[in-house]
Enzyme design. Structure first.
Site, PDB file in Angstrom:
ATOM      1  N   TYR A 281       0.684  -6.473   4.335  1.00  0.00           N
ATOM      2  CA  TYR A 281       0.081  -5.830   3.168  1.00  0.00           C
ATOM      3  C   TYR A 281       0.158  -4.317   3.238  1.00  0.00           C
ATOM      4  CZ  TYR A 281      -1.048  -9.889   0.563  1.00  0.00           C
ATOM      5  OH  TYR A 281      -0.917 -11.007  -0.205  1.00  0.00           O
ATOM      6  N   HIS A 434      -7.421 -10.848   2.973  1.00  0.00           N
ATOM      7  CA  HIS A 434      -6.217 -11.459   3.525  1.00  0.00           C
ATOM      8  C   HIS A 434      -6.353 -11.771   5.022  1.00  0.00           C
ATOM      9  CE1 HIS A 434      -3.975 -11.318  -0.134  1.00  0.00           C
ATOM     10  NE2 HIS A 434      -4.243 -10.044  -0.295  1.00  0.00           N
TER      11      HIS A 434
END
Lengths: 751, 751
Positions: A281, A434
Site C-alpha cells: 500500500y 489492511h
C-alpha cells in the site's frame, strides 16, 4: 465517407491550421512569464532538459517511448465516454487511460515544443468540461464514496492528480477565457466534489485521502487557489467525522479526527519511513505523496515539504526499496499482492525524486537502470545525467530495522540479510484496515525466491472474473487470520480474537535489533496483548558459521502462560517434501483442520509424533534443499496441512504448511532453518542434500536467558544464548549452563 | 611430516624427474605412429586443434575450464576407494568422478602436450589395475546385474566408455609392459565381466546394453581386439536369453533374441530417429551411441556407421532436439524427469557430432552457443570454427512428425508448433519398459512453459532421500496409469488393462499429419486396441485465425463403442482457476476419485454439471489466461481433481485436473483451447482475460466426417471439418451440413 471520418478530417484541418497560426501566440504567452509550468516541470527545468536532449540515453528513450504512446493515442482520436462501469469496464479503462495520456501529452508539449500536444490536451479537457457539468454521481453504487467519472472518488482523485499536471503544462497555451471555462466548470467543482462533497473519503488519514488531498492541492497550485491548497494541506475546515464509524474494509473512518496531506504524512509514516499498511500500500500511496510534494517544493518552497517530519518522505522511499526482495518484489506484508515490485511506475517516480531531492545515492541509479525509464522532469533529468556520468553503483541492501507508528514507538519490521538469505520479521502495530493478525510472524527468502512464505492477500487485483478484481471473502476468512501466518495461534483463535478494534490498540515491542556483527544478524521482539495472559517473545538470528555451508536461521519463540493452551506453530514452506525424521500417517479422507479463524481453510494431509527430542523436516524448493530442525516434546503433534478447504470458488492457492502443535503452559519452540546444497535436473546431481545438524537442544530456558546448543553432524557444538530481559549492549551477563560459566556483554552470545 | 605428505612429495619428485627425462621417450613413441590417439581424438585432428588454439573462443574456454577442473583434481590427489556404496554414496561418486577426470586428463595430455596429465592418467589406471583384480562382485545386491566398481554393470560400463578414451590418449605414453599389465588385469577382464559375465545385462536391446556394447567396443578399438569389437557390434556369440524373462522395470529381458550395438541401433530407433523410450532416455543413451560411433568412424571407417540404417544416428539427434520445448527442456514423455534439457553434456556431444559428421546445420551452432561449451575433439573444433566464422543461425523448430518402431510403422509422436504454442501428441507404441499407458495423450506449452502438463515420472533421480533416487512406487501406481494423462480412460481401467505384455503388442495408427498450411497445423491418429471394442480417434489442430488474438487448439476425440461405458477425459492444466461457466459443489471432506489404476491418487475437489451444451473452464498460468471450451452433454459430470491421495511419502506433486466424465456408447469430446491475454502483477492490469468463443457446436458427427462450428463473441462463425476415413491429400469431399454443401480436397476443411 461516414460522419466519424468527416469529424477526424475536420479536426486535422484545425490542427494544420492552428499549427500555422498559433506559434506567435505561444511565444507571447511564454514571454508573459506567468510561472507555468511550475508544478512538476519548471520553466528552468524544461530549458535544462532541452539542452541535454539527445545525449542522455535513458531520458531520450523514455521520451521517445512516451512520444510513440501519445502519438498513437492522438491518432486514435479523443474519446470521453459517459461513465457507467466498474474497474475493468470500458468507460473506467478509457478515463484512466485518458488521464495518463493527458499528463504525458502535456509534458511532450513542454519538452518538444510541438503544439499538437497542447491542442490535444486542450481539446480533451474541453470535452471533459462539457461532460463533467452534466454528470450526476456515478451510477455504480458499491463504493462508500462514489465519484463522477469513476465509481469511486479514489479514481476521480487519481484523475485530477494527473490532469493537474497536464493543465499546468498547457496553462500558457490557453487563453484566459479558456482557463476560466475549465476552472469554473471542471476543476473547481471537481476538487470540491471529492473533498467537501465527500468528507467520508477526504477527511481522513488513509491512502484514499492522500490521493484526494494531492488532487485538490495540485489543481490548487496550478490555479493558484489558496483555499484549495489550504484544504489539501490541512483538510476541510470545520468538518469532523463520526470517530466510531467504519469504512468498507472494516477500518475506522476517522478515529482521531485528523485530516489533510500533512496529517497523512504525520500519521502513517514512522520516523524511519515505514508506512503502517505495509509496502504494497505504500507503493500505491507513494505517487500522490511524492508528486504533490514535488509540486509543493516547486511552488511553495517555503513549506520545505521534503524536510517535513525530519525528511520522512525521502526516508520512506529508502524504507520501501529495502522492503523488497533480491528481485525487487515487495514483501507481501498485510494485504499485499505478490509480484508488485519496484518496476511499478510509482517507484520510477519515487526513485527519481529520491535521487534528485535527496542525497544523490548512486545505488538509486542502478535501480533506475533496471527500471529502464525515468520521469520526464527535472528529477528524471538528474537521474539520466547521473547515469550518463558513470555514477551508478549497485544498490546494496543490508539488514534493516524500521520502527512503526507516528512516533516510531509501535513496534516495527526488521529485515535480516546475510548473503542470499533474507528474513522478514513483523512486530508492527495493526497496520490499519489492511493489517493482518500476524504478530511476530516472519517469511524467508533466498535469491529472491520465497522459501517460507507470507500468504499475502486473497485477491486478484483488477481481474474481473475473480470477484470483480476486489477483495475476496477469503481475505477475511483466511488471509488475515493468524493461522495463515508463520506465527503462534493459541487455542485456534486469531490474535486479538481477530477483532480490528482490539488489534488497533496494541503493537508488539522490540526487544533488540543488532546487525553490527557480520556473522550474526539478529532481532528479537515481544508481544503481550495478542492473547491476554500469554506472553510471546520471538528471536531470529541469521548466523554465518564456518561449519555450515550457508548462513542458517535460528528461530526461538518463548511462550509464557499460566494456563494450559493448544499452541499451533506453522511454517508455510514452499516446495516438495524430501524427508522427515518422524513417522506420520496420511488419512484416507481429508478433513479441515478446524471450523473458524482460518482453520476451516486447511486440509489436514498428515499427522505424526516426534521420533525423538528433535523433529526434522526437509524439502526441496527451486532446486535447493531446506531443513527445519526443531526441539520437540513427545506429546507434540506434527501436522502437514494444505490450504484449500472450504474454498468454493478456488480462490486460494493450494500451498502446504508444516505445523507443530503442542499442549502446554509455558514453552519454547526452538528451531534452526538451514538452506543447504542444490539439485540440478540437467546433471541430475544432488549436492549436500542433508541437514548439517545432528541435534538441537534447549540447554537453558529461564526467565532471564534462553540457550540452545546445536550439534553438527561432525560433532561440533555451537552455543547460542539470548538475554530475555536486559538487552542492553553494555550489560554483562554471567550464565551457568551444565556447570559451565559463560560470560558475555550485550544481548546475546554465540560460539 | 606424515606419511601422506611424504608420498605426495615423492610423487612430485618423480613428476619433476620424469618431466626432465621423458620427452625424448614420448617423441620416440609418437614417431612409432602406432595410430594413437585414434578413438575420439585423432592424430591429425589433434594437430589441427593445436594450430587453432587461442583463436577459437568457445573451444579455448572449454579447454580452459577443463584444465582448471583437472588441475584441481590432480592437486587433490588420486583416490581409488574400495567400492561399497549405492548411487549418491561416497565410493560411487568418487569412481564416477574419476572416470570423467581420466577422460579429460587424457584429452589435455594430447592437446596441451603436458606430461603431467599422462602421468596422472597412468597412475590412476595402475591403481585401478591393482584394485580391480582383487574385487569381488559389488556388495550391494539391488541390481539384476551387479558390477564391480559400482552396484550395477550399467555404471561399470559408463566407466569403461570414458576410460577407454583416456587409455587411447596415453597409449603411446605407456610402455608395452605397462599396456600389457593394464589390458591383462584391468581392461580385458572388465570387458568380459560386463558382457560374458552378465549376459542378462549385455545381451539385449535396451539402453543399458547400449552402454555395455559401447564399453566393450571402445576398449576393443583401443586394444585392437577384434573379438571384443565383434562382441560389441553383434553381441556375445552363442548366448541366447530366456525370451519370456523380465527385468527390474517390468520390461522383457530379450523378447526377440537380438543383441549388440547394431541391433541396439536397429530396434529402438525409428527411421525418423525417434527413440522408442522417449527423449529423456534417448538423451541418456545418446552418449554411448555417438561416442562409440565416432570411434568406429575413426578406426573402422569401412563400417560407415553414420550411414547405418539410412543415417539414423544423426537423424536421431535432430529428432531429439525437436522434442524439446522453447527453453530446450525435453518433453517428459513416458518416464521422463522434467528439467532435463539440451544443456546436458550428452547433448553437447550430440550437437557437436551432428554438426561435424552431418550437414553442418548452422542452427546447431546456436545451440552450441547456448550450451557454451564444445567437445575437445575434431567435432568440437568444427563447431568452434563454424561459430568463429560467423555461420551461426537460429535453431528454428517447426512442426514435426516422427514415426515410432524399427520400421517406422508403430505410430509416432507429433509436435505441432505455431508462434509460441507447442502441442505434443503421442500415438506411439508402448515405449519399452519406460512406456506409459497414454495412447493419444497430449501436452501443451506456451513460451516454453507447461500449460497442460504431462506428469512425467514419479522419481527424484539421484536424490537419495526419495527412495534412494530410484523409481518410486507411485511411478507404477500413478505416473504410468492412463488417468494420469490427458487422454481417455474407460471404466476407470488403464489402457490394455495396464498390462505391459498387452500394450507391447500394439501401437496407435497415424490417420494423417499435415503442416503444409501455415494457418492450420494438424495431426490425427487412431487407437483401436487400448480398450477392445472401443475405437478412439483424436485430432489436434493449432489454428491461426484473424478473429483470435493467438493461435488456438482444436481437440476432437471421437469414441466408437457398442457398449455403454464411463469415459473420463482429463486436462491437467497448471495454474489458478479463474472462472467456469458451470456450477459445481465442493465437498466438506475430500475422498479419492477411485480405488485403482491411478484413481486412488486423485482427490475429488469439486463436481458439477454443465449449464448448457458447452462447458467453459478458464485459468491463469504464468500471467497468461487460458480457456477450454468443450461441447457437453447434460448428463456429464465435470470434476475438479487434485493429485496427492494415497501418497504416504508425499512423492507426488499436488497438481490439478479438470475432468469431463461421460456415460455413453459412441460419443465425441470436442474442445477448443485458447491462450488469451495476460496479467501483469506490476501494472495490475488484466488484458483480454475472457474467452473469444461464444459457442462451440458439433454440427456433424458421422462415420465419415466430424464437423465443429466455432462462434466467436463477435458472432463470426468458423467451420472445421475432418474426414474420418479417407485422409488422402487428393481426395475430394462433399459434405452437407445444415442443408449447405461444403466441398474440399484433402483431409480437412477450415474456414
Amino acid at each position: 465517407m461516414n460522419s466519424k471520418i468527416k469529424i477526424t478530417l475536420l479536426a486535422m484541418f484545425f490542427i494544420v491550421f492552428s499549427c500555422k497560426e498559433k506559434p506567435v501566440e505561444i511565444d507571447k504567452d511564454q514571454s508573459d512569464n506567468q510561472g507555468h509550468p511550475s508544478l512538476i516541470l519548471t520553466k528552468s527545468g524544461v530549458e535544462k532538459i532541452k539542452s541535454h536532449l539527445g545525449s542522455i540515453p535513458i531520458f531520450d528513450t523514455s521520451l521517445e517511448n512516451t512520444k510513440e504512446e501519445v502519438d498513437a493515442e492522438i491518432a486514435l482520436g479523443i474519446e470521453v465516454p459517459i461513465p457507467v462501469d466498474y474497474s475493468g469496464g470500458y468507460t473506467h479503462v478509457r478515463h484512466k487511460s485518458n488521464m495518463v495520456v493527458l499528463q504525458k501529452a502535456g509534458v511532450l508539449y513542454q519538452i518538444l515544443d510541438d503544439e499538437k500536444y497542447a491542442k490535444y490536451v486542450k481539446d480533451m479537457l474541453m470535452q471533459y468540461e462539457a461532460l463533467y457539468k452534466t454528470l450526476p454521481v456515478h451510477p455504480k453504487t458499491r463504493s462508500y464514496a462514489r465519484g463522477k467519472l469513476f465509481w469511486q472518488c479514489l479514481n476521480d482523485s487519481n484523475w485530477l492528480v494527473y490532469v493537474s499536471q497536464a493543465y499546468d503544462c498547457i496553462y500558457n497555451y490557453l487563453s484566459e477565457e479558456e482557463r476560466h471555462t475549465l476552472e469554473t466548470n471542471l476543476f473547481r467543482p471537481f476538487a470540491d466534489f471529492i473533498s467537501i462533497g465527500n468528507p467520508q473519503f477526504y477527511q481522513r488519514v488513509h491512502n484514499h485521502s492522500t490521493w484526494g488531498n494531492a488532487a485538490v492541492g495540485m489543481i490548487g497550485l496550478v490555479m493558484n487557489d489558496e483555499e484549495l491548497i489550504d484544504r489539501a494541506l490541512y483538510g476541510i475546515k470545520g468538518v469532523n467525522l463520526d470517530k466510531t464509524a467504519k469504512d468498507d474494509d472494516g477500518g475506522f473512518l476517522n478515529k482521531d479526527g485528523k485530516a489533510g496531506f500533512l496529517a497523512n504524512i504525520e500519521e502513517p509514516f514512522s520516523p524511519d519511513g515505514y508506512y503502517n499498511e505495509g509496502p504494497y500500500y505504500q507503493r500505491y500511496a507513494m505517487y500522490p505523496f511524492l508528486i504533490f510534494a514535488e509540486g509543493l517544493h516547486n511552488v511553495k518552497p517555503e513549506l520545505k515539504i521534503f524536510e517535513y517530519k525530519e525528511g520522512v518522505l525521502l526516508k520512506s522511499i529508502d524504507a520501501l526499496l529495502n522492503l523488497s526482495d533480491a528481485d525487487g518484489d515487495f514483501f507481501p506484508l498485510n494485504d499485499g499482492q505478490k509480484g508488485m515490485s519496484y518496476y511499478t511506475s510509482a517507484l520510477v517516480t519515487a526513485v527519481d525524486i529520491s535521487y534528485h531531492f535527496g542525497t544523490q545515492d548512486p545505488g538509486l541509479l542502478a535501480i533506475a537502470l533496471a527500471q529502464d525509464r525515468v520521469l520526464l522532469d527535472d528529477s528524471g533529468l538528474a537521474v539520466a545525467l547521473g547515469i550518463k556520468n558513470g555514477k551508478t553503483e549497485p544498490f546494496r541492501k543490508k539488514s534493516i530495522n524500521l520502527s512503526d507508528g507516528p512516533n516510531g514507538k509501535q513496534g516495527g519490521v526488521a529485515v535480516l540479510r546475510q548473503e542470499a538469505i533474507e528474513l522478514v520479521f513483523k512486530y508492527t502495530g495493526q497496520g490499519s484496515s489492511h493489517g493482518h493478525y500476524d504478530k511476530l510472524s516472519f517469511s524467508l527468502y533466498e535469491d529472491g525466491e520465497e522459501v517460507i512464505q507470507d500468504y499475502g492477500l486473497a485477491r486478484f487485483v483488477n481481474i474481473e472474473q475473480k470477484g470483480g478484481g476486489n477483495y475476496l471473502k477469503e481475505n477475511k476468512t483466511w488471509a488475515k487470520q493468524t493461522i495463515a501466518h508463520n506465527t503462534l495461534t493459541q487455542n485456534e483463535v486469531s490474535h486479538f480474537g481477530g477483532k480490528y478494534e482490539v488489534g488497533s490498540k496494541y503493537h508488539s515491542e522490540l526487544h533488540f535489533y543488532d546487525a553490527t556483527n557480520p556473522h550474526v544478524q539478529i532481532v528479537s521482539a515481544k508481544e503481550a496483548n495478542a492473547y491476554p495472559g500469554t506472553q510471546m517473545h520471538r528471536t531470529f538470528a541469521i548466523i554465518k558459521d564456518e561449519d555450515f555451508e550457508k548462513p542458517f536461521v535460528v528461530d526461538i519463540m518463548n511462550i509464557n502462560s499460566e494456563n494450559k493452551n493448544q499452541y499451533d506453530f506453522p511454517y508455510y514452506y514452499l516446495g516438495q517434501i524430501m524427508k522427515t525424521d518422524f513417522e506420520y500417517k496420511v488419512p484416507s479422507e481429508l478433513k479441515p483442520l478446524g471450523k473458524s479463524f482460518g482453520y476451516q481453510h486447511l486440509w489436514k494431509e498428515a499427522e505424526g509424533k516426534p521420533a525423538s527430542t528433535n523433529a526434522k523436516f526437509s524439502w526441496l524448493n527451486h532446486d535447493k534443499f531446506y531443513t527445519i530442525t526443531t526441539t520437540s516434546d513427545a506429546t507434540d503433534n506434527l501436522i502437514l496441512a494444505r490450504i484449500g478447504a472450504e474454498d468454493p470458488e478456488f480462490n486460494l492457492r493450494r500451498e502446504p504448511a508444516f505445523i507443530i502443535r503442542r499442549h502446554a503452559k509455558s514453552t519454547t519452540f526452538a528451531s534452526v532453518i538451514e538452506s543447504h546444497g542444490s539439485y540440478s535436473p540437467v546433471t541430475e546431481s544432488a549436492v549436500n542434500s542433508n541437514s548439517n545438524i545432528k541435534e538441537l537442544k534447549v540447554v537453558l530456558d529461564s526467565d532471564l536467558y534462553t540457550a540452545i546448543e546445536i550439534t553438527t553432524v561432525n560433532g561440533n557444538t555451537k552455543l547460542f544464548i539470548i538475554a530475555n530481559r536486559n538487552a542492553s549492549k553494555v550489560a554483562t551477563h554471567n550464565v551457568k549452563i551444565k556447570d559451565k560459566d559463560y560470560q558475555f556483554t550485550g544481548a546475546y552470545y554465540f560460539k
